[in-house]
Design a protein around this motif. Structure first.
Motif, PDB file in Angstrom:
ATOM      1  N   GLY A 160       0.813  -1.205   0.000  1.00  0.00           N
ATOM      2  CA  GLY A 160       0.000   0.000   0.000  1.00  0.00           C
ATOM      3  C   GLY A 160       0.848   1.256   0.000  1.00  0.00           C
ATOM      4  N   LEU A 161       1.890   1.278   0.833  1.00  0.00           N
ATOM      5  CA  LEU A 161       2.788   2.434   0.879  1.00  0.00           C
ATOM      6  C   LEU A 161       3.531   2.598  -0.448  1.00  0.00           C
ATOM      7  CD1 LEU A 161       4.184   1.984   4.495  1.00  0.00           C
ATOM      8  CD2 LEU A 161       2.586   3.748   3.707  1.00  0.00           C
ATOM      9  N   GLY A 162       3.943   1.468  -1.029  1.00  0.00           N
ATOM     10  CA  GLY A 162       4.606   1.535  -2.328  1.00  0.00           C
ATOM     11  C   GLY A 162       3.686   2.053  -3.417  1.00  0.00           C
ATOM     12  N   TRP A 163       2.416   1.606  -3.399  1.00  0.00           N
ATOM     13  CA  TRP A 163       1.447   2.078  -4.395  1.00  0.00           C
ATOM     14  C   TRP A 163       1.148   3.565  -4.222  1.00  0.00           C
ATOM     15  CZ3 TRP A 163      -0.417   0.155  -8.793  1.00  0.00           C
ATOM     16  CH2 TRP A 163      -0.288  -1.204  -9.039  1.00  0.00           C
ATOM     17  N   ILE A 164       1.138   4.043  -2.987  1.00  0.00           N
ATOM     18  CA  ILE A 164       0.925   5.482  -2.772  1.00  0.00           C
ATOM     19  C   ILE A 164       2.074   6.277  -3.383  1.00  0.00           C
ATOM     20  CG2 ILE A 164       0.844   7.298  -1.017  1.00  0.00           C
ATOM     21  CD1 ILE A 164      -0.686   5.284   0.759  1.00  0.00           C
ATOM     22  N   ALA A 165       3.312   5.795  -3.171  1.00  0.00           N
ATOM     23  CA  ALA A 165       4.470   6.458  -3.785  1.00  0.00           C
ATOM     24  C   ALA A 165       4.372   6.411  -5.303  1.00  0.00           C
ATOM     25  CB  ALA A 165       5.763   5.789  -3.312  1.00  0.00           C
ATOM     26  N   LEU A 166       3.931   5.262  -5.837  1.00  0.00           N
ATOM     27  CA  LEU A 166       3.746   5.143  -7.288  1.00  0.00           C
ATOM     28  C   LEU A 166       2.669   6.102  -7.778  1.00  0.00           C
ATOM     29  CD1 LEU A 166       4.182   3.668 -10.001  1.00  0.00           C
ATOM     30  CD2 LEU A 166       2.464   2.014  -9.262  1.00  0.00           C
ATOM     31  N   GLY A 167       1.572   6.212  -7.018  1.00  0.00           N
ATOM     32  CA  GLY A 167       0.504   7.131  -7.407  1.00  0.00           C
ATOM     33  C   GLY A 167       0.975   8.571  -7.465  1.00  0.00           C
ATOM     34  N   LEU A 168       1.760   8.985  -6.461  1.00  0.00           N
ATOM     35  CA  LEU A 168       2.297  10.353  -6.461  1.00  0.00           C
ATOM     36  C   LEU A 168       3.238  10.562  -7.647  1.00  0.00           C
ATOM     37  CD1 LEU A 168       3.009  10.783  -2.637  1.00  0.00           C
ATOM     38  CD2 LEU A 168       1.153  11.812  -3.967  1.00  0.00           C
ATOM     39  N   ALA A 169       4.055   9.541  -7.934  1.00  0.00           N
ATOM     40  CA  ALA A 169       4.947   9.635  -9.090  1.00  0.00           C
ATOM     41  C   ALA A 169       4.146   9.790 -10.379  1.00  0.00           C
ATOM     42  CB  ALA A 169       5.834   8.390  -9.168  1.00  0.00           C
ATOM     43  N   GLY A 170       3.075   9.000 -10.511  1.00  0.00           N
ATOM     44  CA  GLY A 170       2.244   9.080 -11.713  1.00  0.00           C
ATOM     45  C   GLY A 170       1.565  10.425 -11.868  1.00  0.00           C
ATOM     46  N   LEU A 171       1.155  11.032 -10.753  1.00  0.00           N
ATOM     47  CA  LEU A 171       0.535  12.353 -10.829  1.00  0.00           C
ATOM     48  C   LEU A 171       1.534  13.396 -11.331  1.00  0.00           C
ATOM     49  CD1 LEU A 171      -1.551  12.347  -7.519  1.00  0.00           C
ATOM     50  CD2 LEU A 171      -2.439  12.283  -9.860  1.00  0.00           C
ATOM     51  N   MET A 172       2.758  13.349 -10.820  1.00  0.00           N
ATOM     52  CA  MET A 172       3.782  14.295 -11.278  1.00  0.00           C
ATOM     53  C   MET A 172       4.121  14.067 -12.749  1.00  0.00           C
ATOM     54  SD  MET A 172       6.385  14.679  -8.017  1.00  0.00           S
ATOM     55  CE  MET A 172       6.297  12.995  -7.395  1.00  0.00           C
ATOM     56  N   LEU A 173       4.251  12.791 -13.136  1.00  0.00           N
ATOM     57  CA  LEU A 173       4.572  12.473 -14.523  1.00  0.00           C
ATOM     58  C   LEU A 173       3.501  12.982 -15.473  1.00  0.00           C
ATOM     59  CD1 LEU A 173       6.303  10.880 -16.615  1.00  0.00           C
ATOM     60  CD2 LEU A 173       4.845   8.910 -16.121  1.00  0.00           C
ATOM     61  N   ASN A 174       2.257  12.689 -15.164  1.00  0.00           N
ATOM     62  CA  ASN A 174       1.185  13.053 -16.085  1.00  0.00           C
ATOM     63  C   ASN A 174       0.880  14.549 -16.080  1.00  0.00           C
ATOM     64  OD1 ASN A 174      -0.159  10.606 -17.501  1.00  0.00           O
ATOM     65  ND2 ASN A 174       0.346   9.875 -15.445  1.00  0.00           N
ATOM     66  N   TYR A 175       1.159  15.222 -14.972  1.00  0.00           N
ATOM     67  CA  TYR A 175       1.036  16.680 -14.976  1.00  0.00           C
ATOM     68  C   TYR A 175       2.022  17.281 -15.968  1.00  0.00           C
ATOM     69  CZ  TYR A 175       1.488  21.528 -13.555  1.00  0.00           C
ATOM     70  OH  TYR A 175       1.554  22.909 -13.556  1.00  0.00           O
ATOM     71  N   LEU A 176       3.260  16.761 -15.961  1.00  0.00           N
ATOM     72  CA  LEU A 176       4.249  17.256 -16.917  1.00  0.00           C
ATOM     73  C   LEU A 176       3.927  16.803 -18.333  1.00  0.00           C
ATOM     74  CD1 LEU A 176       7.598  16.910 -14.932  1.00  0.00           C
ATOM     75  CD2 LEU A 176       6.350  18.989 -15.518  1.00  0.00           C
ATOM     76  N   PHE A 177       3.406  15.591 -18.478  1.00  0.00           N
ATOM     77  CA  PHE A 177       2.949  15.150 -19.796  1.00  0.00           C
ATOM     78  C   PHE A 177       1.905  16.121 -20.349  1.00  0.00           C
ATOM     79  CE2 PHE A 177       3.787  10.244 -19.808  1.00  0.00           C
ATOM     80  CZ  PHE A 177       5.124  10.492 -20.034  1.00  0.00           C
ATOM     81  N   TYR A 178       0.979  16.520 -19.480  1.00  0.00           N
ATOM     82  CA  TYR A 178      -0.099  17.414 -19.905  1.00  0.00           C
ATOM     83  C   TYR A 178       0.439  18.803 -20.217  1.00  0.00           C
ATOM     84  CZ  TYR A 178      -4.545  19.931 -19.862  1.00  0.00           C
ATOM     85  OH  TYR A 178      -5.622  20.720 -20.204  1.00  0.00           O
ATOM     86  N   ARG A 179       1.246  19.352 -19.324  1.00  0.00           N
ATOM     87  CA  ARG A 179       1.722  20.727 -19.488  1.00  0.00           C
ATOM     88  C   ARG A 179       2.653  20.876 -20.679  1.00  0.00           C
ATOM     89  NH1 ARG A 179       4.961  23.728 -14.690  1.00  0.00           N
ATOM     90  NH2 ARG A 179       6.767  22.766 -15.700  1.00  0.00           N
ATOM     91  N   ALA A 180       3.555  19.897 -20.857  1.00  0.00           N
ATOM     92  CA  ALA A 180       4.532  19.981 -21.940  1.00  0.00           C
ATOM     93  C   ALA A 180       4.047  19.326 -23.226  1.00  0.00           C
ATOM     94  CB  ALA A 180       5.843  19.333 -21.500  1.00  0.00           C
TER      95      ALA A 180
END
Length: 241
Positions: A146-166
């Motif tokens: 669960g803790l690992g998935w939360i870290a993965l979720g936060l990573a995915g949010l940062m990745l896709n925010y940059l995917f969207y912005r750039a």
């Protein structure tokens, strides 16, 4: 010539990242199957020694998945850094944290082998203690995951925010990723509270990873995101959005 070389580098990076996404999905499923076939059996401690090769094989596959998660952060750092150094570093850090928790999962799995071996040799009083110890490690795995998935979720949010912005990928893919990883974060937080929604929350983000892995292999990143960066403009073409 320099621009062409940079584009070739980004195209190669996209292909490798896509392969790592798909390979991680495959080895994760295979590793889970091997582990569950051993530890999911009734009275598994009495058979785990005989199935130690199968269990170790599943653990190795999970270690490969953990290495792949860290590799994502390393590979994407030069791609994301020009668009936001802070978020690129945050993505790398979150991916490493995710891989650390996956590695702890693997450790708890591998500890079942020596516990199982001791269980077969122990007398009645000791077997109860070994069963309790084994159960503790097994019950700790969902919390580690669960803790690992939360870290993965936060990573995915940062990745896709940059995917969207750039506009590194079409924006509808980035929106799908933002929604999918937000669901993972919320679902895993609720899972740690005992709601049992963890597995369901993995689906949108998991399907996104499979899809985007294939997309990056076939299409790569949006070239206009890099050409606009090189020429100093901030008007990426909308053809791929």
């Amino acid at each position: 010539m320099k621009i062409k070389e940079e584009m070739n580098t980004y195209r190669t990076t996209a292909t490798v990242v896509g392969i790592v996404y798909l390979a991680g999905f495959v080895v994760g499923l295979a590793g889970t199957g091997l582990i569950q076939s051993t530890l999911g059996a009734p009275d598994y401690l009495s058979t785990v020694s005989a199935k130690s090769i199968m269990l170790a094989g599943g653990a190795i596959l999970w270690l490969m998945a953990a290495a792949g998660d860290a590799a994502h952060g390393i590979l994407m750092l030069p791609v994301l850094k020009p668009h936001s150094e802070r978020l690129a570093s945050g993505y790398l850090a979150s991916r490493i944290i995710d891989s650390v928790f996956l590695s702890i999962h693997v450790l708890f799995v591998l500890l079942q082998i020596p516990i199982g071996s001791a269980y077969l040799k122990a007398g009645a009083p000791t077997t109860f203690s070994l069963q309790a110890l084994s159960t503790i490690f097994i019950q700790a795995i969902p919390y580690v995951d669960g803790l690992g998935w939360i870290a993965l979720g936060l990573a995915g949010l940062m990745l896709n925010y940059l995917f969207y912005r750039a506009r590194l990928v079409p924006r509808w893919i980035a929106i799908w990723g933002l929604v999918g990883y937000a669901i993972i974060c919320c679902g895993m937080v609720s899972e740690l509270m005992g709601t049992g929604l963890g597995l369901v929350s993995e689906l949108p983000g998991g399907l996104w990873e499979v899809f985007v892995g294939g997309w990056l292999i076939v299409k790569g990143f949006n070239a206009s995101a890099f050409t606009s960066q090189t020429t100093g403009t901030n008007q990426p073409a909308a053809a791929n959005s």
